[in-house]
Motif scaffolding. Sequence first.
Motif, mmCIF file in Angstrom:
data_model
loop_
_atom_site.group_PDB
_atom_site.id
_atom_site.type_symbol
_atom_site.label_atom_id
_atom_site.label_comp_id
_atom_site.label_asym_id
_atom_site.label_seq_id
_atom_site.Cartn_x
_atom_site.Cartn_y
_atom_site.Cartn_z
ATOM 1 N N LEU A 112 91.648 58.708 60.042
ATOM 2 C CA LEU A 112 90.493 58.433 60.770
ATOM 3 C C LEU A 112 90.237 59.575 61.638
ATOM 4 N N GLN A 157 86.766 61.530 61.125
ATOM 5 C CA GLN A 157 85.743 61.706 62.251
ATOM 6 C C GLN A 157 85.357 63.242 62.565
ATOM 7 N N SER A 172 89.002 52.366 56.806
ATOM 8 C CA SER A 172 89.602 52.608 58.198
ATOM 9 C C SER A 172 88.795 52.039 59.009
ATOM 10 N N ASP A 187 86.379 52.908 61.267
ATOM 11 C CA ASP A 187 85.133 53.102 61.160
ATOM 12 C C ASP A 187 84.324 52.723 60.035
ATOM 13 N N HIS A 236 84.884 53.668 56.793
ATOM 14 C CA HIS A 236 84.928 54.590 55.682
ATOM 15 C C HIS A 236 86.357 54.478 55.193
ATOM 16 N N THR A 241 91.777 52.250 65.504
ATOM 17 C CA THR A 241 91.009 53.366 66.103
ATOM 18 C C THR A 241 91.757 54.591 66.623
ATOM 19 N N SER A 244 86.263 43.579 57.512
ATOM 20 C CA SER A 244 86.023 44.689 56.733
ATOM 21 C C SER A 244 85.420 44.303 55.353
#
Length: 534
Positions: A117, A121, A155, A157, A159, A469, A534
């Motif tokens: 992650l 990012q 993940s 986020d 993705h 996160t 998710s």
Amino acid sequence: MGVDGVFRAKKGKVVMSLLLASALLVTACGGKSGEAQDPKGNASADTKEISLLRPSWNNLRPASSELWMWQEYEKMSGIKVKWEELTDIGEKKNVILTRGDLPDAFYQVDWSNGELLKYGQQGLFLPLEELFKEHAPNLQKYLEENEDVRKGLTSADGHIYATPYIDPYPEGNRTIRLWINKKWLDNLGMEVPKTTAELEEALMAFVTKDPNGNGVNDEQGWYMPSGSLGWTFEQMMMGSFGIGNGGRKALGNFIYVDDNDEIQLTITADGYKELLKYENRMYKNGAINKQAFSGVDYDKWTADAAKDTVGAWNWAAIDYIGESVKDDFVAINVLAGPDGDTASLTDSQVAGASSLVVTKDAKDPGAILKWVDYFYSEEGSVFGYLGKEGVTYNVEDGKKVYIDEILNYKDGIGLGAFQYVDNVYGGYFPYIELSPEVRAAAGRKEAPVYTDLTEETLPSVMLPDLPATIQEANESSSIIADVGNYVGQMRVEFVTGTKDIDKEWDNYIAQLKKMGSDKYLEIKQTQYKRYKES
């Protein structure tokens, strides 16, 4: 429904329904043979080379550029791989990311969910979920048909930053099981235990009744290299004490899924307290080896095993104990606990969540995914583990069997195959594992059949590492470092009897809370909710 949940009975034995044949009939490489494609799906005839960085196994086999499998796959795919192989890659991987030019992809490198992650990012790793749809039809189909795998790769986020190592077979290496000395049981006229009480009785008999018949009190009950108890025997027994649902990764992170589908801590549960008492009683009576926490390494343990002194131990595969005595043992996957609870110590089928990670410097991400997608087909799985018929294996009575050069290799069949093919040693390969039956047949062996590993005895939930996160990863890692050390210290004191479990339990719980166990639980509950949604 994922592959984990598909079982059928056959002649009283439980076997896995082989869905791979139907689930993976997508051809390995779309488009014209040998052509790579860019992320938009356009043919790119000039993309003929990709660069991959991976761990080095060159002390055990030829370099990747010289390995038969990769030389052959270059001819098959039309793509040449420029391999960079490094030792101690776990210590070097983060430094590599500071280089001016990154490899096109990392291959067989273990990145945590938090790292995927973080670097995703930051733009260092590319999100892949949309690219799968165009360039990885085999993997895309598997993700669509196995929601647990897709969730396990996603993940925080939303993705997916890597392709996985998938093992659909809980009867294989995904399950840590107890191996008990059947020869000793037979000598004592005892049955294979089915409950925790029967196991305790058997191990006590092992250390008091001379089952190896040499007239010397040299037998051990449960015995493994020092330090193994907590993550092998103890975690398996959690299923017997009502705190084992969630699978190996969950228990390794001190969490389980309760009957209300909520995350709870194993290490503060009443069931864990009772399990510690069970271990303490067996340690006190000699049924658990007195050197469970120090003094025995793997070499000493296998040497003792060769002398017929080991009564029981835990591992996925029987070979771990050595060739000379392995046939003396039989497997136990579950034991019914005091309240009848059972749950095997089985991992998620996402055996590795970062097997291939594409970087920002990849010139043609689509070509890389097309190249790796072959190994998510049935044909690709066979090629990665067995090679090609007439070259590295032959067909005997309908079974694929390695050639004699592999079967007779001086260091064993596994390393013999490793001289030709890649997906037999080290794990974390980007591919779908073959069934235990096929892998055993390759060495002219038969895979064991476990009648006690069924849909009913598997955990109802087998979690991957939960999506975190960056803030959660930072918070939980600092908490778990302290908590893990403390739990390990207290395990030694509780099991050996240095501290009384009943008298010290409240102080133990209070210290865990002081270290942040409540906050850690809150983080894991949030992550589980995110995973389910998710």
